[in-house]
Write a protein that holds these residues in place. Sequence first.
Motif, short mmCIF file in Angstrom:
data_model
loop_
_atom_site.label_atom_id
_atom_site.label_comp_id
_atom_site.label_asym_id
_atom_site.label_seq_id
_atom_site.Cartn_x
_atom_site.Cartn_y
_atom_site.Cartn_z
N HIS A 149 27.83 5.98 34.59
CA HIS A 149 26.66 6.78 34.98
C HIS A 149 26.74 8.13 34.27
CE1 HIS A 149 23.41 8.43 37.35
NE2 HIS A 149 24.18 9.43 37.72
N LEU A 150 25.59 8.60 33.74
CA LEU A 150 25.51 9.86 33.02
C LEU A 150 24.57 10.80 33.75
CD1 LEU A 150 26.58 11.05 30.29
CD2 LEU A 150 24.44 10.27 29.25
N ARG A 151 25.03 12.02 34.03
CA ARG A 151 24.16 12.98 34.70
C ARG A 151 24.37 14.37 34.08
NH1 ARG A 151 26.69 16.07 38.80
NH2 ARG A 151 28.87 15.48 39.17
N GLU A 152 23.36 15.20 34.19
CA GLU A 152 23.44 16.58 33.72
C GLU A 152 24.04 17.45 34.81
OE1 GLU A 152 20.59 20.06 31.75
OE2 GLU A 152 19.69 18.41 32.90
N THR A 153 25.03 18.27 34.46
CA THR A 153 25.67 19.13 35.45
C THR A 153 25.48 20.61 35.18
OG1 THR A 153 27.74 18.88 34.22
CG2 THR A 153 27.41 17.43 36.10
#
Length: 344
Positions: free
Chosen positions: A337-341
């Motif tokens: 899973h890829l998310r912006e932090t």
Amino acid sequence: MGKLQSKIRRRSDLYRTNRDEGAENVPVNQVLQYDPAHTDAINCVTTISSDLCVSGGSDQAVVVYNWRAGHLHQSLQAHTKEVTKVKCVPGTSLIFSASRDKTVLMWDLSSGDEPLQEFCGHELVVNGLDVSPDASQICTGSRDNSMCLWDIESGECLQRKTISRNLVTHVCWVPGGTSIAQTSEDKTIKVWDSRSWQICNTFPAKQHIQTHCAVSSNSHYLLSSSNGFGGQGCEATLWDLRQPGCKVVEYRGHLQTTACCTFLPCSQGAPPMVATSSHDCSVKVWDQNTAACLCTLTLGGSGPLVSLASCDVTGLLCASFNTGLHLLTLSQGAEPHLRETARF
């Protein structure tokens, strides 16, 4: 060299910073907003240490930013046109930057904010830049159809070769070797021997301009990316360097030009992965061997996503035209899973 500094304009009103509000209290799904690294589009990003990244932008600045803490570390200004590429020497404080002003500058973060060396000789924008594995030479490529080899210490041009229609888009030194991969607007990938300064291999031409290339840490594989529109072209391609010209797989799914491709460091037990960024505002992570798309993150309003750099096993930096630098977190496992932090 004379002093060629100019004041950097701030866009403090563009982003909201949470640093003084207690970042540790920010919900896990909320994107941290730090002070912007640049005042204009960002063209390239790389990492220099475990917490510092280096980027170059249309504001003519080379910026060193602490991506972990979320603050500007250093701004280097001497280019007179936008910065197109940045490269660092691992384990040192040396930075190299290429620009539309036709030059490459060498900086040492331990020696202040003035460039230590200038490499002049190209007649048009410098789009390709990389450092030799032993850090004694740099290779540059330009839209003037030429490839050049330089001595870092003296700044002397050791080799130069011009090839018709060889409008260079990117160069990448093969780790631990003497070969240099180079992409071009003539849709080919060329491999140079840095000792003879001759082309030792040319890959079969693709259907579209090759925008970028990367080589795996074990020197076995080469990635290249293609321009395109409406899903035509827009792919990344994995090649086997041990079998010259052998195409392994293609990664298809972007709808516009794939501007950057990179190999990702993987945690133990995870499949080898690659990542791509595109003008369609998305970043995709792929299974390197099967070309299956493992996850996609779309950064709405970011404009073209033009450069990627791995921070560590879970961190990925992405440069955009409209919304600065993005820190992405990749959760590896059965379902990546890829998310912006964070954004800065």
